[in-house]
Design a protein around this motif. Structure first.
Motif, PDB file in Angstrom:
ATOM      1  N   LYS A  35       0.809  -1.213   0.000  1.00  0.00           N
ATOM      2  CA  LYS A  35       0.000   0.000   0.000  1.00  0.00           C
ATOM      3  C   LYS A  35       0.846   1.268   0.000  1.00  0.00           C
ATOM      4  CE  LYS A  35      -3.736  -2.156   2.654  1.00  0.00           C
ATOM      5  NZ  LYS A  35      -2.997  -3.425   2.877  1.00  0.00           N
ATOM      6  N   SER A  36       0.345   2.273  -0.671  1.00  0.00           N
ATOM      7  CA  SER A  36       0.896   3.616  -0.585  1.00  0.00           C
ATOM      8  C   SER A  36       0.247   4.302   0.612  1.00  0.00           C
ATOM      9  CB  SER A  36       0.598   4.393  -1.869  1.00  0.00           C
ATOM     10  OG  SER A  36       0.937   5.743  -1.734  1.00  0.00           O
ATOM     11  N   SER A  37       1.017   5.076   1.341  1.00  0.00           N
ATOM     12  CA  SER A  37       0.493   5.679   2.574  1.00  0.00           C
ATOM     13  C   SER A  37      -0.318   6.944   2.330  1.00  0.00           C
ATOM     14  CB  SER A  37       1.655   6.008   3.517  1.00  0.00           C
ATOM     15  OG  SER A  37       2.446   7.061   2.982  1.00  0.00           O
ATOM     16  N   HIS A  38      -0.251   7.498   1.124  1.00  0.00           N
ATOM     17  CA  HIS A  38      -0.897   8.793   0.918  1.00  0.00           C
ATOM     18  C   HIS A  38      -2.073   8.701  -0.049  1.00  0.00           C
ATOM     19  CE1 HIS A  38       2.158   8.357  -2.230  1.00  0.00           C
ATOM     20  NE2 HIS A  38       1.453   9.188  -2.968  1.00  0.00           N
ATOM     21  N   GLY A  39      -2.740   7.554  -0.048  1.00  0.00           N
ATOM     22  CA  GLY A  39      -3.868   7.389  -0.950  1.00  0.00           C
ATOM     23  C   GLY A  39      -5.105   8.167  -0.499  1.00  0.00           C
ATOM     24  N   HIS A  40      -6.007   8.356  -1.424  1.00  0.00           N
ATOM     25  CA  HIS A  40      -7.299   8.981  -1.161  1.00  0.00           C
ATOM     26  C   HIS A  40      -8.157   7.981  -0.378  1.00  0.00           C
ATOM     27  CE1 HIS A  40     -10.674  11.633  -2.087  1.00  0.00           C
ATOM     28  NE2 HIS A  40     -11.376  10.569  -2.419  1.00  0.00           N
ATOM     29  N   PRO A  41      -9.087   8.436   0.475  1.00  0.00           N
ATOM     30  CA  PRO A  41      -9.996   7.504   1.153  1.00  0.00           C
ATOM     31  C   PRO A  41     -10.715   6.610   0.139  1.00  0.00           C
ATOM     32  CG  PRO A  41     -10.189   9.687   2.098  1.00  0.00           C
ATOM     33  CD  PRO A  41      -9.302   9.835   0.895  1.00  0.00           C
ATOM     34  N   TYR A  42     -10.931   5.354   0.480  1.00  0.00           N
ATOM     35  CA  TYR A  42     -11.480   4.410  -0.479  1.00  0.00           C
ATOM     36  C   TYR A  42     -12.360   3.365   0.200  1.00  0.00           C
ATOM     37  CZ  TYR A  42      -7.671   1.462   1.259  1.00  0.00           C
ATOM     38  OH  TYR A  42      -6.815   0.748   2.068  1.00  0.00           O
TER      39      TYR A  42
END
Length: 329
Positions: free
Chosen positions: A43-50
Motif C-alpha cells: 500500500k501507498s500511505s498517501h492514498g485517497h480515502p477508499y
C-alpha cells in the motif's frame, strides 16, 4: 463541483502511483470517490480515502449514494469493463478508461459484450499510450473512442536541477518482466559504483537470494513511499531499467520520467522501438546489460541532462489533463 467515481482493481498500490497522481489532480476541481475491488498488496500511505468491495450490488449502492456525474477507471480489463458498463447503465452516466501497457501488451482477451460496451455511447473515450492504439483497435474498439495519451506524472514533484550524487539506482515492481537480476549483474561489472535497488513486492525475496549468491553487490532496500523518491533520485547519477525481451511486456515506466526530471541519466532496455519515444533522445538504449557498464562509468553530460528535463516536462499531468477532463464535458 462535479463528482467522479473511480473504480480501481487494487488501491492504493505503491507501484501504481500514476493512479494516485491523477486522483490528486482531479480532486482540485472535482469531488472524488474511490471504490476498489481489493486493497493493494504493497500500500501507498498517501492514498485517497477508499471503499473495498467485489460485490456488484454493494458497489452500486455505494455509487448511488455518492451520486457521481462520471465514472473513470484504469486498465482495460474484462472485469473492469463489466462493472463500468453495469454501473453506467444503472446510474445513467458515462464512463471513461485510461488504459496502460500491461493490460494491452498481455493481449487481454475481451469478449463481444466488452467491446460492445466500449463502443457504446456510454463510453466517452479510452485514453491509451500512443503505441497501443492500434492493438486496441484490433480488438474491435472503434478508433474514434481512442485518445492517444502518454503516461503522466507530477513533474513539479521531481523537478530538481541541483547537482546529483554518483550512485546507480533502480526501483519499481519486482517482476520477471523487469529483470532486476540484470541490475545485480551490472553491479558486479562496475564495482566502483554504489548500486541501490528499491523493489516493490512480488519476487523481491528471489532477487535478494540472487544478490546474496552474487556477493551482495547491490544495496537492496525496503519499498519506499513515493513521497520520498525525489530525494532518492538526487543521490544518484544513473537509473538503469532492464526488461525481459522475451516477455516484452514492460510498458512506458514513469520511473524513467521521474529520473529525468530529477537530473538523473537513464539507460533503458531496447526491447521495443516505441521505448525510444518515451526516452525521447534524453537517455541511452541498450541491448545487453553488459553494454551499460561503460556508459555509467562516465558522468552524465550536461547536454543529456538538459534533454532529460525537457523530455520529462512533456509528460507532466498538467500538459495532458484536458485529454481526460474534456471527455467528461
Amino acid at each position: 463541483m462535479k463528482k467522479v467515481l473511480y473504480i480501481c482493481s487494487e488501491y492504493p498500490q505503491l507501484s501504481e502511483t500514476y493512479i494516485e497522481t491523477e486522483i490528486r489532480e482531479i480532486r482540485k476541481q472535482h469531488e472524488v470517490k474511490v471504490i476498489s475491488f481489493r486493497e493493494g498488496e504493497v500500500k501507498s500511505s498517501h492514498g485517497h480515502p477508499y471503499t473495498v468491495s467485489r460485490d456488484l450490488r454493494e458497489i452500486y449502492e455505494a455509487a448511488k449514494e455518492f451520486g457521481p456525474d462520471f465514472i473513470h477507471c484504469h486498465w482495460l480489463l474484462a472485469n473492469n469493463i463489466f462493472v463500468l458498463d453495469q454501473l453506467s447503465r444503472k446510474l445513467g452516466i458515462p464512463f471513461t478508461i485510461r488504459a496502460h501497457s500491461f493490460d494491452v501488451l498481455n493481449k487481454t482477451n475481451l469478449k463481444e459484450d466488452h467491446i460492445r460496451a466500449l463502443n457504446s455511447n456510454r463510453c466517452r473515450g479510452i485514453l491509451c499510450f500512443p503505441f497501443t492504439a492500434k492493438s486496441i483497435e484490433n480488438m474491435g474498439v472503434n478508433s474514434e473512442k481512442l485518445v492517444p495519451s502518454p503516461p503522466v506524472f507530477d513533474f513539479s514533484m521531481f523537478h530538481n536541477e541541483e547537482p546529483n550524487g554518483e550512485g546507480v539506482t533502480l526501483n519499481g515492481a519486482c517482476l520477471p518482466k523487469k529483470r532486476h537480476a540484470d541490475f545485480i549483474d551490472l553491479a558486479n561489472l562496475v564495482p566502483e559504483k554504489e548500486f541501490s535497488l528499491y523493489p516493490i513486492g512480488y519476487d523481491v525475496e528471489k532477487v535478494r537470494v540472487y544478490n546474496n549468491l552474487k556477493g551482495n553487490p547491490v544495496n537492496i532496500f525496503r519499498e519506499v513511499d513515493h513521497k520520498y523518491m525525489p530525494a532518492i533520485y538526487k543521490k544518484n547519477q544513473w537509473l538503469v531499467y532492464p526488461a525481459c525481451p522475451i516477455l516484452n511486456t514492460v510498458g512506458w515506466p514513469v520511473g524513467i520520467l521521474e529520473a529525468q526530471a530529477s537530473g538523473v541519466g537513464v539507460c533503458m532496455a531496447n526491447t521495443r522501438p516505441d521505448l525510444h519515444d518515451l526516452v525521447g533522445g534524453a537517455g541511452y538504449m541498450f541491448d545487453r546489460i553488459e553494454d551499460v557498464a561503460d556508459i555509467i562509468r562516465k558522468p552524465l553530460s550536461n547536454e543529456m541532462r538538459e534533454r532529460g528535463f525537457e523530455n520529462a516536462k512533456n509528460y507532466d499531468f498538467q500538459v495532458h489533463k484536458e485529454k481526460l477532463t474534456s471527455l467528461w464535458y
